[in-house]
Scaffold this motif. Structure first.
Motif, PDB file in Angstrom:
ATOM      1  N   LEU A   1     -43.817 -19.363  10.117  1.00 24.00           N
ATOM      2  CA  LEU A   1     -45.083 -19.985   9.732  1.00 24.00           C
ATOM      3  C   LEU A   1     -44.970 -21.505   9.821  1.00 24.00           C
ATOM      4  CD1 LEU A   1     -47.972 -19.692   8.587  1.00 24.00           C
ATOM      5  CD2 LEU A   1     -46.964 -19.817   6.299  1.00 24.00           C
ATOM      6  N   SER A   2     -43.840 -22.032   9.377  1.00 27.91           N
ATOM      7  CA  SER A   2     -43.639 -23.487   9.438  1.00 27.91           C
ATOM      8  C   SER A   2     -43.692 -23.988  10.873  1.00 27.91           C
ATOM      9  CB  SER A   2     -42.298 -23.860   8.795  1.00 27.91           C
ATOM     10  OG  SER A   2     -42.320 -23.570   7.402  1.00 27.91           O
ATOM     11  N   ILE A   3     -43.115 -23.234  11.788  1.00 33.07           N
ATOM     12  CA  ILE A   3     -43.153 -23.623  13.201  1.00 33.07           C
ATOM     13  C   ILE A   3     -44.594 -23.643  13.703  1.00 33.07           C
ATOM     14  CG2 ILE A   3     -42.530 -22.856  15.530  1.00 33.07           C
ATOM     15  CD1 ILE A   3     -39.892 -21.779  14.242  1.00 33.07           C
ATOM     16  N   GLN A   4     -45.367 -22.641  13.322  1.00 26.09           N
ATOM     17  CA  GLN A   4     -46.774 -22.596  13.736  1.00 26.09           C
ATOM     18  C   GLN A   4     -47.590 -23.715  13.084  1.00 26.09           C
ATOM     19  OE1 GLN A   4     -48.293 -20.944  16.012  1.00 26.09           O
ATOM     20  NE2 GLN A   4     -46.838 -19.345  16.574  1.00 26.09           N
ATOM     21  N   LEU A   5     -47.240 -24.077  11.856  1.00 27.57           N
ATOM     22  CA  LEU A   5     -47.927 -25.188  11.187  1.00 27.57           C
ATOM     23  C   LEU A   5     -47.629 -26.500  11.909  1.00 27.57           C
ATOM     24  CD1 LEU A   5     -47.382 -24.203   7.441  1.00 27.57           C
ATOM     25  CD2 LEU A   5     -49.565 -24.252   8.657  1.00 27.57           C
ATOM     26  N   GLU A   6     -46.374 -26.665  12.351  1.00 29.35           N
ATOM     27  CA  GLU A   6     -46.032 -27.861  13.124  1.00 29.35           C
ATOM     28  C   GLU A   6     -46.806 -27.903  14.431  1.00 29.35           C
ATOM     29  OE1 GLU A   6     -42.074 -29.696  13.264  1.00 29.35           O
ATOM     30  OE2 GLU A   6     -41.359 -27.864  12.287  1.00 29.35           O
TER      31      GLU A   6
END
Length: 550
Positions: free
Chosen positions: A305-310
């Protein structure tokens, strides 16, 4: 004569005496009906005849007893439904998944599932209960069973048993209505006193008691968000002809596993990207709060999820709520005197809210680190200050409970519930409990990362489940988004890892019964290699080889 040890008693019984007759002698000493017996570490149904050994009676207060009750009640419901609707008018009945303390059932055919129909089915079930009809069991060859399933239009079972290596199959019936069930049954319909039917969505819920209160029916509480997530997975399985284990085995046997893995992983990535887009659209969201039960894959999900948020232009910062544990000496204890790490009182809620409020105000905050070896909270110069595009990704079992983040405005929080909601069934009438998938995941991970035996994981699982029931499930409907972390192929992969662990559990220990059940369950699956599983897959959190920091 047969010698049986029952507690401190040594009793002798003539050959041919049934366990039902023995149970009748001892029933007055139990609050709940005796449903099964355990003799020499092996479960047996009450119609079986006595044999030498040490005996233990099983009621619905224990998992094997409650499972037998649930299976038997499902057969009773199906018998009644076919009788009310007319067998020739029934196309298919699917016992799909667990929702609202019951089983969601979809009934298709030339009839309408309305309140009146369900009242007639319930009345017919009650009639059968009052008649105390024996639940009969017969053994047939696997080849004969496949033919029988075909004749009964039970094509899911026909498909399943083409992959069974056992030579014989146990069939159960109530007054001529016959079906196959994975596991043991109660002796007759008179044992099935507690049930209800509730119309819900496009089907109905078969409501049954729980282990904690076997003589009471829980209130049916609709869980619309959870249901929508489960139903979406079920629709995907139906659309791709992957609803059952037999269908999965067909795909594996046809060489389609690598393609299936790619599709499933792409589907999960798509869902994660959609959640990230929702968060990005909510301009006030500064705290992504992630909660879910044990072995849901929360850590991998948080990273992905963090990667997608970035990718959406935000700057995520992970925070583990566990770092806010109070010092071990100050931790609360449960009724047995053990530290209750599942309790919210194990967390320094006040400090958590002070830190989060300060971060939201743009202040520079030093975040804690919990030293689990020493059992104390430490500070190691981990400072954080949030800018316009910064967002916190917070993971912990209490994250959906506003008591944890009471000082933060609701609009600043985006809540996510994650669980491994198994979308696969053994067949149309035998569902796979979500808890089984998570337990198998946990056994594999605990053996790999903690050196824990499968026996230890099984022993502590009831305590884990109690914590989930108290601290996670009551808040799941408050989530802004739900994520199903189960992969339709995963049990075929996990089988290779968990079977040796389960075979290592001694026959003379309490956990052997559960180990044997799981081994029998895994025997339905064709095992496959893990080599095609991507390095960022949620399954890598359990089997190893992840490219993420999990």
């Amino acid at each position: 004569m047969v010698r049986v040890k029952i507690g401190t008693d040594i009793r002798e019984y003539p050959q041919g005496t049934t366990w039902a007759q023995v149970a009748e002698e001892y029933q007055s000493g139990f609050e709940h009906d005796i449903l099964l017996v355990q003799i020499g570490g092996k479960l047996q149904e009450l119609h079986k005849t006595v044999r030498d050994g040490s005996l233990r009676f099983i009621t619905a207060e224990e998992k094997p007893g409650m499972s037998a009750y649930q299976r038997s009640a499902t057969l009773l419901m199906l018998k009644a439904l076919y009788a009310v609707a007319g067998a020739e008018r029934v196309e298919k009945v699917i016992v799909d998944f667990s929702v609202g303390k019951g089983f969601f059932v979809e009934a298709r055919g030339a009839f309408t599932v309305d309140d009146g129909f369900l009242e007639r089915v319930k009345a017919k079930m009650e009639e059968y209960v009052n008649r105390k009809i024996p639940i009969q069991k017969r053994s047939v060859s696997t080849d004969d069973a496949i033919e029988l399933f075909h004749d009964h239009h039970m094509y899911d079972k026909e498909r399943l048993f083409r992959y069974r290596r056992v030579s014989r199959v146990n069939m159960y019936s109530i007054d001529g209505f016959e079906d196959y069930y994975y596991g043991y049954m109660v002796p007759d319909t008179g044992y099935l006193k507690y049930f209800d039917l509730k119309r819900y969505q496009y089907g109905f819920v078969l409501l049954l008691p729980t282990m904690g209160k076997p003589k009471e029916l829980p209130e049916f509480v609709p869980q619309d968000k959870l249901f929508a997530t489960l139903a979406e997975s079920a629709r995907w399985g139906r659309g791709t002809d992957l609803e059952t284990v037999g269908a999965l085995n067909d795909t594996i046997a046809a060489g389609g596993m690598a393609h299936l893995i790619l599709i499933q992983e792409a589907l999960q990535e798509k869902k994660i990207a959609e959640i990230a887009a929702q968060i990005a659209e909510k301009k006030t969201a500064k705290f992504v709060m992630i909660a879910g039960p044990s072995s849901s894959g929360k850590t991998t999900f948080s990273h992905r999820l963090s990667i997608q948020l970035e990718a959406a232009g935000l700057r995520p910062h992970p925070i583990a709520v566990d770092n806010y544990f109070v010092n071990r000496a100050d931790s609360p204890r449960d009724a047995e005197g053990n530290y209750d790490y599942e309790s919210i009182k194990c967390l320094d809620v006040e400090q958590f809210n002070r830190d989060m409020t300060a971060l939201m105000a743009g202040e520079r905050v030093e975040l804690p680190y919990y030293n689990f070896k020493k059992g104390i909270r430490e500070y190691k110069g981990d400072f954080l200050q949030l800018g316009k595009d910064d967002i916190l990704v917070i993971e912990g079992i209490h994250c959906l409970n506003d008591e944890l983040s009471y000082a933060l405005p609701r609009e600043s929080k985006f809540k996510i519930y994650i669980s491994a909601l198994t979308q696969l069934n053994i067949d149309e009438h035998n569902r796979i409990p979500t808890t089984d998938g998570r337990l198998i995941r946990r056994m594999v991970r605990d053996a790999r990362t903690r050196g824990s035996s499968a026996r230890e994981t099984i022993r502590m699982w009831p305590s884990v489940r109690r914590g989930e029931e108290q601290n996670i499930f009551p808040y799941q409907e408050e989530a802004d988004a739900m994520f199903n972390s189960a992969l339709i192929y995963e049990l075929a992969v996990l089988k290779q890892y968990v079977e040796p662990l389960l075979f290592g559990i001694p026959r003379d220990c309490d956990e052997y019964v559960e180990a044997k059940r799981l081994l029998k369950f895994l025997d339905y699956f064709i095992g496959v290699s893990s080599e095609d599983i991507p390095k960022n897959s949620i399954l890598r959190e359990f089997i190893g080889g992840s490219c993420l920091d999990v």
